[in-house]
Design a protein around this motif. Structure first.
Motif, short mmCIF file in Angstrom:
data_model
loop_
_atom_site.label_atom_id
_atom_site.label_comp_id
_atom_site.label_asym_id
_atom_site.label_seq_id
_atom_site.Cartn_x
_atom_site.Cartn_y
_atom_site.Cartn_z
N GLY A 30 0.82 -1.21 0.00
CA GLY A 30 0.00 0.00 0.00
C GLY A 30 0.85 1.25 0.00
O GLY A 30 2.08 1.18 -0.11
N ASP A 31 0.18 2.38 0.14
CA ASP A 31 0.90 3.65 0.06
C ASP A 31 0.74 4.54 1.28
O ASP A 31 1.15 5.69 1.26
CB ASP A 31 0.49 4.41 -1.20
N THR A 32 0.15 4.02 2.36
CA THR A 32 0.03 4.82 3.58
C THR A 32 0.41 3.98 4.80
O THR A 32 0.16 2.78 4.85
CB THR A 32 -1.41 5.35 3.79
N LEU A 33 1.01 4.65 5.77
CA LEU A 33 1.37 3.99 7.01
C LEU A 33 0.11 3.66 7.80
O LEU A 33 -0.87 4.40 7.73
CB LEU A 33 2.27 4.89 7.86
N PRO A 34 0.11 2.58 8.56
CA PRO A 34 -1.05 2.27 9.40
C PRO A 34 -1.22 3.33 10.48
O PRO A 34 -0.26 4.03 10.84
CB PRO A 34 -0.71 0.91 10.00
N ILE A 46 5.30 -1.18 0.39
CA ILE A 46 5.56 -1.68 -0.95
C ILE A 46 4.33 -1.43 -1.80
O ILE A 46 3.21 -1.73 -1.38
CB ILE A 46 5.86 -3.20 -0.92
N ASP A 47 4.53 -0.86 -2.97
CA ASP A 47 3.42 -0.60 -3.88
C ASP A 47 3.82 -1.08 -5.27
O ASP A 47 4.88 -0.71 -5.77
CB ASP A 47 3.09 0.90 -3.89
N ASP A 48 3.00 -1.91 -5.88
CA ASP A 48 3.29 -2.50 -7.19
C ASP A 48 4.64 -3.21 -7.20
O ASP A 48 5.41 -3.10 -8.16
CB ASP A 48 3.24 -1.44 -8.29
N GLY A 49 4.96 -3.90 -6.12
CA GLY A 49 6.19 -4.68 -6.05
C GLY A 49 7.45 -3.89 -5.77
O GLY A 49 8.53 -4.45 -5.71
N GLU A 50 7.34 -2.57 -5.59
CA GLU A 50 8.51 -1.73 -5.35
C GLU A 50 8.41 -1.09 -3.97
O GLU A 50 7.40 -0.50 -3.61
CB GLU A 50 8.60 -0.63 -6.41
N GLY A 51 9.49 -1.23 -3.19
CA GLY A 51 9.55 -0.56 -1.90
C GLY A 51 9.74 0.92 -2.12
O GLY A 51 10.64 1.34 -2.83
N LEU A 66 7.99 9.03 11.83
CA LEU A 66 8.86 9.50 10.75
C LEU A 66 8.64 8.64 9.53
O LEU A 66 8.48 7.42 9.65
CB LEU A 66 10.32 9.42 11.18
N GLU A 67 8.64 9.27 8.37
CA GLU A 67 8.53 8.53 7.11
C GLU A 67 9.64 9.00 6.19
O GLU A 67 9.83 10.20 6.00
CB GLU A 67 7.16 8.74 6.48
N VAL A 68 10.38 8.05 5.62
CA VAL A 68 11.48 8.38 4.72
C VAL A 68 11.26 7.72 3.37
O VAL A 68 10.84 6.57 3.29
CB VAL A 68 12.85 7.97 5.32
N PRO A 69 11.51 8.46 2.27
CA PRO A 69 11.33 7.89 0.94
C PRO A 69 12.48 6.95 0.56
O PRO A 69 13.63 7.18 0.92
CB PRO A 69 11.30 9.12 0.03
N LEU A 70 12.12 5.89 -0.17
CA LEU A 70 13.12 4.92 -0.62
C LEU A 70 13.23 4.86 -2.15
O LEU A 70 14.06 4.12 -2.66
CB LEU A 70 12.75 3.52 -0.10
#
Length: 114
Positions: A30-34, A46-51, A66-70
């Motif tokens: 998914g695209d949002t933190l719980p 992970i979204d569409d197989g990509e972290g 905290l959220e960090v982009p990968l």
């Protein structure tokens, strides 16, 4: 916040970290933190197989998440490695320039303060 208070919180946090459990990784599609998750977990989105993102509670105890982009195209971006025991390593360090001003590394599931 007073620099001495910040230093004390980080020193105590580092010492107490020796007795805390390691951070473990929980992968979520998914695209949002719980809304809520344990403080000793790093959430790997992970979204569409990509972290693409990682989230965790700030280890200083301020209560922020905290959220960090990968993503490779993101700037700034972090790299996440997960060892065979499920413990995360993030590179580079996380440095909060506002609020609690924490600066730390995550290596092998442990928090190391700068």
């Amino acid at each position: 916040m007073n620099r001495l208070v910040l230093w004390w919180r980080k020193a105590v946090g580092s010492f107490c970290g020796l007795f805390n459990p390691y951070l473990t990784v929980r992968q979520i599609e998914g695209d949002t933190l719980p809304k809520s998750f344990p403080k000793n977990q790093l959430i790997y989105l992970i979204d569409d197989g990509e972290g693409w993102s990682a989230g965790l509670h700030c280890p200083c105890g301020c209560g922020d998440i905290l959220e960090v982009p990968l993503l490779h195209d993101a700037s700034p971006k972090w790299r996440l490695n997960i060892d065979s025991k499920g413990r995360p390593t993030l590179h580079p360090s996380i440095w909060r320039r506002e609020k609690c001003r924490s600066h730390f590394w995550i290596r092998g599931g442990r928090v190391y303060w700068c």
